[in-house]
Design a protein around this motif. Structure first.
Motif, short mmCIF file in Angstrom:
data_model
loop_
_atom_site.label_atom_id
_atom_site.label_comp_id
_atom_site.label_asym_id
_atom_site.label_seq_id
_atom_site.Cartn_x
_atom_site.Cartn_y
_atom_site.Cartn_z
N VAL A 127 40.39 -57.64 -67.71
CA VAL A 127 39.81 -58.97 -67.91
C VAL A 127 38.34 -58.95 -67.49
O VAL A 127 38.00 -58.47 -66.41
CB VAL A 127 40.57 -60.02 -67.07
N ILE A 130 37.30 -65.51 -67.86
CA ILE A 130 38.28 -66.54 -68.22
C ILE A 130 37.55 -67.87 -68.26
O ILE A 130 36.93 -68.28 -67.28
CB ILE A 130 39.45 -66.61 -67.21
N VAL A 139 40.25 -65.93 -72.82
CA VAL A 139 40.15 -64.74 -71.98
C VAL A 139 39.46 -63.64 -72.75
O VAL A 139 39.82 -63.36 -73.91
CB VAL A 139 41.55 -64.28 -71.53
N ARG A 216 42.88 -57.41 -63.82
CA ARG A 216 41.51 -57.12 -63.39
C ARG A 216 41.61 -56.15 -62.22
O ARG A 216 41.97 -56.52 -61.10
CB ARG A 216 40.79 -58.40 -62.96
N PRO A 242 45.77 -70.51 -65.17
CA PRO A 242 45.80 -69.05 -65.11
C PRO A 242 45.58 -68.60 -63.67
O PRO A 242 44.90 -69.27 -62.88
CB PRO A 242 44.61 -68.64 -65.99
N TYR A 243 46.16 -67.46 -63.32
CA TYR A 243 45.95 -66.93 -61.98
C TYR A 243 46.20 -65.43 -61.98
O TYR A 243 46.83 -64.88 -62.88
CB TYR A 243 46.85 -67.63 -60.96
N PHE A 244 45.68 -64.76 -60.95
CA PHE A 244 45.94 -63.34 -60.75
C PHE A 244 47.06 -63.19 -59.73
O PHE A 244 47.05 -63.83 -58.68
CB PHE A 244 44.69 -62.61 -60.27
N ASP A 249 47.36 -58.74 -61.69
CA ASP A 249 47.70 -58.95 -63.10
C ASP A 249 47.47 -60.41 -63.46
O ASP A 249 47.61 -61.30 -62.62
CB ASP A 249 49.17 -58.59 -63.34
N LEU A 250 47.16 -60.66 -64.73
CA LEU A 250 46.92 -62.02 -65.20
C LEU A 250 48.23 -62.68 -65.63
O LEU A 250 49.00 -62.12 -66.40
CB LEU A 250 45.94 -62.01 -66.38
#
Length: 258
Positions: A127, A130, A139, A216, A242-244, A249-250
């Motif tokens: 990524v 975003i 994205v 990311r 959205p979050y990591f 990981d997305l």
């Protein structure tokens, strides 16, 4: 840290104070320890002791705790970090990475000890941005260890949803690796059942190809979840964000009221 993944550990020890470093792959809760990696400590020019973890062998994916062994077979002693020079990692997302992708980031654990976060994946989609609006999220990402071919799609897979997929067409860049995609908030919320849900994001670079996790990983941030926080968009009683994850990981979470 070097750009090739080499980590040099410098310790303020006299020659008799330490013989080896031990890196232990942290086991999952309730499981026994299985994997360790030993590094010899050698005298350094400045009077310190030094150990070097070269780019090979590749570390298995996970979190590696770092210990000092004063004698072979002696009791392990956890290490606390001093200065961590990670400048070589900052621009990692700008380079081309081969397959398999092997990434290492030294970091400080919550209890103040030194550890190394490692990722090892056949291919990777990195990524690079975003953009969240009221209606959708866009994205941008780039493939490493794979290229975009005919039939490529982005798949959002519902976690615990028996393989439920939300498929989005990507917009491919000229280099055959860069791409972007847009997720409509309303469509994703409609595809989530009455309960709340989490959607994990994957790229399928060609028809029938294995899924590649979108994440990311290629910089100096070992844990992104609490650092890169995106806003929640609310529409028709559903919140979409959205979050990591804890693995960088997305994913996208959908929270429904009531």
């Amino acid at each position: 840290m070097d750009t090739d993944g080499r980590i040099t550990f410098d310790l303020p020890l006299r020659s008799a104070e330490g013989r080896q470093l031990l890196l232990r792959l942290r086991p999952k809760k309730g499981l026994p320890e299985k994997t360790v990696h030993l590094l010899d400590l050698e005298p350094a020019d400045d009077g310190r002791r030094r150990a070097v973890l070269g780019p090979h062998p590749l570390l298995a994916e996970g979190r590696w705790d770092v210990y000092l062994l004063r004698e072979p077979g002696s009791r392990r002693q956890r290490l606390r970090p001093g200065l961590r020079d990670l400048r070589a990692l900052v621009d990692g997302h700008l380079h081309d990475w081969p397959s398999p992708l092997a990434v290492r980031i030294p970091y400080v654990t919550r209890d103040g000890h030194l550890a190394v976060r490692a990722w090892l994946r056949p291919a990777h989609a990195e990524v690079d941005g975003i953009d969240v609006t009221h209606r959708s999220m866009t994205v941008g990402a780039r493939l490493h260890g794979a290229t975009l071919l005919e039939g490529a799609v982005v798949c959002l897979r519902r976690r615990g949803g028996n393989g439920t997929l939300h498929v989005v067409e990507p917009r491919a860049g000229r280099d055959g690796r860069s791409f972007s995609f847009t997720v409509d908030h309303e469509e994703l919320a409609a595809g989530t059942s009455a309960e709340s849900g989490v959607w994990d994001v994957f790229m399928q670079p060609a028809a029938g190809a294995p899924l590649i996790r979108v994440a990311r990983l290629l910089d100096d941030v070992a844990d992104r979840k609490e650092v890169f926080v995106y806003p929640t968009v609310t529409l028709d009683g559903a919140g979409v964000r959205p979050y990591f994850t804890v693995d960088n990981d997305l994913s996208v979470t959908v929270t429904k009221a009531g």
